[in-house]
Design an enzyme around this catalytic site. Structure first.
Site, PDB file in Angstrom:
ATOM      1  N   ASP A 179       0.873  -1.200   0.185  1.00  0.00           N
ATOM      2  CA  ASP A 179       0.107  -0.081  -0.064  1.00  0.00           C
ATOM      3  C   ASP A 179       0.888   1.486   0.045  1.00  0.00           C
ATOM      4  O   ASP A 179       0.377   2.383   0.341  1.00  0.00           O
ATOM      5  CB  ASP A 179      -1.047   0.121   1.344  1.00  0.00           C
ATOM      6  CG  ASP A 179      -2.231  -0.823   1.181  1.00  0.00           C
ATOM      7  OD1 ASP A 179      -2.267  -1.662   0.149  1.00  0.00           O
ATOM      8  OD2 ASP A 179      -2.924  -0.753   1.990  1.00  0.00           O
ATOM      9  N   CYS A 232      -4.589  -5.719  -3.069  1.00  0.00           N
ATOM     10  CA  CYS A 232      -3.544  -6.627  -2.722  1.00  0.00           C
ATOM     11  C   CYS A 232      -3.138  -8.021  -3.343  1.00  0.00           C
ATOM     12  O   CYS A 232      -2.224  -8.114  -3.861  1.00  0.00           O
ATOM     13  CB  CYS A 232      -3.570  -6.944  -0.917  1.00  0.00           C
ATOM     14  SG  CYS A 232      -3.496  -5.347  -0.020  1.00  0.00           S
ATOM     15  N   ARG A 241      -0.731  -9.432  -6.430  1.00  0.00           N
ATOM     16  CA  ARG A 241       0.436 -10.571  -6.362  1.00  0.00           C
ATOM     17  C   ARG A 241       0.279 -11.313  -7.105  1.00  0.00           C
ATOM     18  O   ARG A 241       1.321 -11.976  -7.638  1.00  0.00           O
ATOM     19  CB  ARG A 241       0.237 -10.787  -4.637  1.00  0.00           C
ATOM     20  CG  ARG A 241       0.928  -9.661  -3.787  1.00  0.00           C
ATOM     21  CD  ARG A 241       0.295  -9.791  -2.119  1.00  0.00           C
ATOM     22  NE  ARG A 241       0.183  -8.439  -1.751  1.00  0.00           N
ATOM     23  CZ  ARG A 241       1.054  -7.844  -1.059  1.00  0.00           C
ATOM     24  NH1 ARG A 241       2.420  -8.531  -0.864  1.00  0.00           N
ATOM     25  NH2 ARG A 241       1.047  -6.683  -0.791  1.00  0.00           N
ATOM     26  N   LYS A 256       4.219 -10.771   3.429  1.00  0.00           N
ATOM     27  CA  LYS A 256       2.647 -10.906   3.298  1.00  0.00           C
ATOM     28  C   LYS A 256       2.646 -11.663   1.888  1.00  0.00           C
ATOM     29  O   LYS A 256       3.042 -11.228   0.839  1.00  0.00           O
ATOM     30  CB  LYS A 256       2.210  -9.520   3.111  1.00  0.00           C
ATOM     31  CG  LYS A 256       0.881  -9.478   2.502  1.00  0.00           C
ATOM     32  CD  LYS A 256       0.042  -8.022   2.594  1.00  0.00           C
ATOM     33  CE  LYS A 256      -1.111  -7.932   1.762  1.00  0.00           C
ATOM     34  NZ  LYS A 256      -1.758  -6.623   1.901  1.00  0.00           N
ATOM     35  N   SER A 287      -2.983  -9.830   5.154  1.00  0.00           N
ATOM     36  CA  SER A 287      -2.754  -8.233   5.561  1.00  0.00           C
ATOM     37  C   SER A 287      -2.650  -8.358   7.138  1.00  0.00           C
ATOM     38  O   SER A 287      -3.112  -8.842   7.724  1.00  0.00           O
ATOM     39  CB  SER A 287      -3.807  -7.509   4.758  1.00  0.00           C
ATOM     40  OG  SER A 287      -4.010  -7.262   3.583  1.00  0.00           O
ATOM     41  N   ASP A 301       2.611  -2.811  -3.896  1.00  0.00           N
ATOM     42  CA  ASP A 301       1.680  -3.172  -4.688  1.00  0.00           C
ATOM     43  C   ASP A 301       0.686  -2.647  -5.248  1.00  0.00           C
ATOM     44  O   ASP A 301      -0.125  -3.110  -6.259  1.00  0.00           O
ATOM     45  CB  ASP A 301       1.146  -4.242  -3.773  1.00  0.00           C
ATOM     46  CG  ASP A 301       0.406  -3.993  -2.690  1.00  0.00           C
ATOM     47  OD1 ASP A 301       0.526  -2.790  -2.243  1.00  0.00           O
ATOM     48  OD2 ASP A 301      -0.485  -4.607  -1.836  1.00  0.00           O
ATOM     49  N   ASN A 302       0.267  -1.553  -4.639  1.00  0.00           N
ATOM     50  CA  ASN A 302      -0.843  -0.695  -4.827  1.00  0.00           C
ATOM     51  C   ASN A 302      -0.793   0.702  -4.502  1.00  0.00           C
ATOM     52  O   ASN A 302      -0.030   0.823  -3.309  1.00  0.00           O
ATOM     53  CB  ASN A 302      -2.217  -1.149  -5.077  1.00  0.00           C
ATOM     54  CG  ASN A 302      -2.462  -1.765  -3.531  1.00  0.00           C
ATOM     55  OD1 ASN A 302      -2.614  -3.118  -3.298  1.00  0.00           O
ATOM     56  ND2 ASN A 302      -2.615  -0.873  -2.595  1.00  0.00           N
TER      57      ASN A 302
END
Lengths: 585, 585
Positions: A41, A80, A84, A133, A158, A319-320
């Site tokens: 994030d 998430c 991935r 994660k 998460s 990831d984002n």
């Protein structure tokens, strides 16, 4: 410098270079090590090297500067699990069947038929490790140990999907991040989801050659970084003589808050070790990011110490975009503000630039030019084919790969992107779960077919579909998506380039929609101890999934099974050799 | 590296260092040279080192990296003339009387009583030069030659305040930036402002020891950078043995468009040399910025070539935020988006962070730590006392100085800001011209007393006054000013730190309002050839201020006067010796 000094310097350099070559046993280009950092994030704007004024990321900045900054790096998804899935497989996430965020007690996971980067690299004898994660399935069969990774330490999802251990930092006035959630739970006990207590407490898992142990439950978030750090540096030390792949998907800087808070109203929370709390100007978020920076510094120091810099390519990204409703603690998309939207939720879960455009760089001493930059379009789906190429592994046959080899961009001065059209799958189209192409990048243009806010706002009422023409931005000139070239209704009169681009985009979009195959996750029958209400990670159901920590700093007790050897045998029987074989082709 | 290599390397370094010390004749700390770069209308977000994805600023980035990035640098004002008044004097601009943007035919200028940085440095025998945009008065008496600068080359105001020469770049499909304006003028002749044709055509002025010549009118914008470059490098070469101050306020990257365009509706325009047009990914703005980068690269290369790096402190910043209504061509405030505003005009002319928070760095080889950063609060008003300190000039007595010495921040690892409260004067208060405190920075907090959009929107209707409590942001945690801690109506209940800060801020604000003295510009009687309708810069009124170029690449014909020796004598008589004396104290 005079003649003598110049001569002596030359001589010194010659001798030292020679010593060096002798010391470096492996050809840097022969199956290089890969270290893939993947922050959670983290938006574009929060690093020193991307211009944030107050965060403290000296180690990350130094690696970025001494490598190539990749300024047009798109995540495979704005959430998430699916980001991935795209990263691990090199494929658009809806092909894999992972089309949403996986929960803590889901029976779903990344299908075992999918080939992961780790499985690719195993084909040429890399040792593979993951720390952090995973979030592609918490069931035993879906954990990293069964997806190509030799070693794993981490929370399988998460850090807000359960509560940590209640701890406090001595002499520190800041509250423990988990405390208010605990208080909340004390006041109003809430039934665990699906009746599975596994979701109450965050677990820390360890895997070694697919043997699994729950190390801690609930885990202590204020000591997590030290453990990750220990695992990562030990993994590098243990494998220094052979090619390795270390995948480091941080749990930081995702906000924490337990299962039961109300989005938008809870105090915003982050976690970091006691040593780092209140040490930065950027609040709890800054502390968490500083901890990421600390871990990265340690990994790099280990590579340096072992003389592995020239044998190791480092990729670093996220990831984002930031979970903007979490306010101060969500971080920042920086310049990718999506101003045309008119709402601030243009980060995580949206396909505005803020949700998918990631900070990124590559570092490889001796191979990648220091202080270089490229704005060529890259996707995190490109990691799979790029690592495959550099490691000399043929790409798997019979599957659609959406990622493209980016080795030229990394290793050459003017390497070109191989993405003529890079489609972004988002969450405002008609399918259920509502996944479809919401935007596409083509040359300097970004075309939106559907816009909607990311997390934290009324999606339905603010969703806009562009059915006639796309909403078009030139994101090279206007990275903030403020001034549309085409508003979706009228073609730009005085801009023939943009008009021609829109035509090409509409054709490519139609083709993508017509040919794209959505994947389904084949059901996996319940394994040992699994079944309805028992898919979560639980150390001991008789204690509501709360156990003493088994952490051992030196990994002395490294070979263990879940429950018993018998359990482990049953588990392997259940997965089946056939399944393994299929995935390895 | 083995023993022998190490020994030889040490020996080589010793010898080369010694050679070096002998070559450097001046103690680096004894009256160091100053190079002050001041870009026009460049926002925080547009540099490589501040994270812009597609601009190309390799020279600027390299200097920033090899120096100290100053991430909390505030301009003295969000508009051109007043920001320069603050920079040159170290005082809040309303004290100087410069309270708006000066036009091309104004009779106003920076009062001669004000002490400029150049006048300060002249006291200890610096040679002083300025190249670029002065914008503190275009009348002879107000030009740099009469404000402490030995040499000047430049347009005395903004590059949109007149038309350039109509030229086109061969083989380049891009239109000349000035062309459409010329066409427009051809079609609809518009009377020059105040009947003064001086405002029709951009002039290029040259001054040497207060003798003045108009070199070109209209000037050729496609060749301006080469001329500025020539002046700057020659100035350094000519003065390499004695302390110098080179002030380089670029005309780039202010948008160009002549006098008569309509804000918001004209095509957006920038200018650059033919060689640079269409060479960047960031459009015309990117080309212009690349040209700034090219000039800076040349200046630094000259300093290197002459061995002056260790004797020269470089400061680099901008005058105010981007003129956002100019869309693509306005550049970007980057992370300082002022999202709470709800309008995109949070750049130039507003005191949202985007209007006043500038990209900045300091570079001084041997004195300033490379790859360092500081987020201490700095104002461009600090340049005056800092240069004074480093040059060993006592501060002028009897005047209020608002700037604070920032030498500690530049030279030490943990230097602290001396601004407990830094007030921002803006344009939405009641005075005429509507200047007053609109915001203040105090610790991590930014408090707004009045917010309004910058250029390009209806100011009146969107102006908000905060009369009870200020609108408060923690801009260290929330640099985008998205999440207010206090909305102006209700004190933050759970945040005692913020409540206490608001109390302190209100007290300081009351004190500032009660004690601040607004300056007035004393009238200066018309000089030779001046008078109503004749205050503009005009090479020849009988040809409507259009003349052949007198540019001489080698500055061979360097001593000249306006008109005649007699004219020049009258001019000096008019200024008066007394006036000179007064200013020099």
């Amino acid at each position: 410098m005079n003649q003598l000094a110049r001569f002596l310097l030359l001589l010194a350099l010659l001798i030292s270079t020679k010593t060096r070559v002798v010391a470096a046993l492996r050809d840097p280009l022969d199956r290089p090590n890969f270290v893939l950092f993947f922050v959670d994030d983290l938006g574009y704007g929060d690093l020193g090297f991307t211009g944030h004024p107050t965060t403290s990321t000296p180690n990350i900045d130094r690696l970025a500067w001494n490598g190539k900054t990749l300024t047009t790096w798109y995540s495979g998804c704005a959430l998430c699990s699916c980001s991935r899935a795209a990263l691990m497989t090199g494929r658009q996430y809806p092909r894999t069947g992972i089309r949403q965020v996986l929960g803590t007690v889901d029976d779903l996971g990344l299908p075992l038929e999918e080939v992961t980067i780790a499985e690719q690299l195993k084909k040429v004898n890399y040792t593979t490790g993951i720390v952090g994660k995973w979030h592609l399935g918490q069931r035993l069969a879906y954990l990293p140990g069964n997806q190509g990774f030799d070693y794993y330490l981490g929370i399988p999802y998460s850090d807000d999907m359960g509560n940590g251990k209640q701890t406090s930092c001595p002499g520190n006035k800041a509250e423990d991040p988990t405390e208010p959630v605990q208080e909340h739970l004390k006041g109003k006990p809430i039934p665990p989801p699906d009746g599975d207590y596994a979701a109450w407490y965050l677990p820390l898992l360890y895997q070694e050659h697919n043997k699994t142990r729950i190390i801690e439950q609930p885990l202590d978030l204020t000591k997590l970084a030290q453990k990750y750090n220990r695992f990562a540096t030990k993994f590098i030390e243990d494998n220094k003589d052979e090619p390795f792949f270390l995948y480091f998907p941080f749990n930081h800087v995702h906000t924490t808050s337990g299962n039961n808070d109300k989005w938008d109203t809870m105090p915003n929370r982050q976690f970091a070790s006691c040593e780092l709390k209140n040490r930065t100007k950027r609040g709890a978020f800054g502390d968490a990011l500083a901890e990421v920076d600390w871990m990265i510094g340690n990994v790099y120091e280990t590579l340096q110490r072992l003389g592995l810099e020239e044998n190791t390519m480092i990729l670093w990204t996220s990831d984002n975009g930031p979970a903007t409703p979490r306010r101060f603690d969500a971080g920042s998309y920086g310049i990718f503000s999506g101003e045309y939207a008119g709402y601030p939720w243009t980060g995580k879960a949206s396909t505005w630039e803020g949700g998918i455009r990631m900070p990124a760089f590559a570092h490889w001493k001796g191979q990648i030019q220091p202080f270089s930059r490229s704005s060529q379009t890259i996707s995190s789906m490109d990691v799979f084919p790029t690592f495959s190429h550099l490691a000399g592994v043929p790409l798997p046959s019979g599957i659609v790969l959406d990622g493209r080899d980016m080795a030229d961009i990394l290793l050459q001065e003017n390497g070109q992107s191989r993405h003529d059209f890079l489609f972004f799958y988002g969450f405002c189209n008609g399918h259920w779960p509502r996944t479809g192409v919401t935007a596409v990048r083509h040359g300097p243009y970004k075309a939106h077919f559907c816009t909607s806010p990311g997390l934290g706002a009324g999606h339905e009422s603010m969703t806009v579909h562009y059915n006639k023409y796309p909403l078009l931005f030139n994101v090279e000139e206007d990275p903030s998506e403020t001034f549309p070239i085409c508003d979706g209704n009228t073609l730009p009169e005085n801009d023939p380039d943009a008009r021609a681009a829109i035509e090409r985009i509409l054709r490519a979009y139609a083709m993508e929609k017509a040919t794209f195959e959505y994947g389904k996750i084949p059901p996996l029958p319940p394994g040992p101890g699994e079944g309805k209400g028992h898919y979560g990670v639980c150390c001991n159901r008789s204690t509501n999934c709360s156990c003493e920590s088994l952490w051992d700093d030196n990994f002395q007790s490294r070979l263990f099974t879940v429950g018993s050897e018998e359990h482990h045998a049953r588990y392997h029987e259940y997965l089946g050799e056939e399944n393994h074989m299929k995935r390895a082709t």
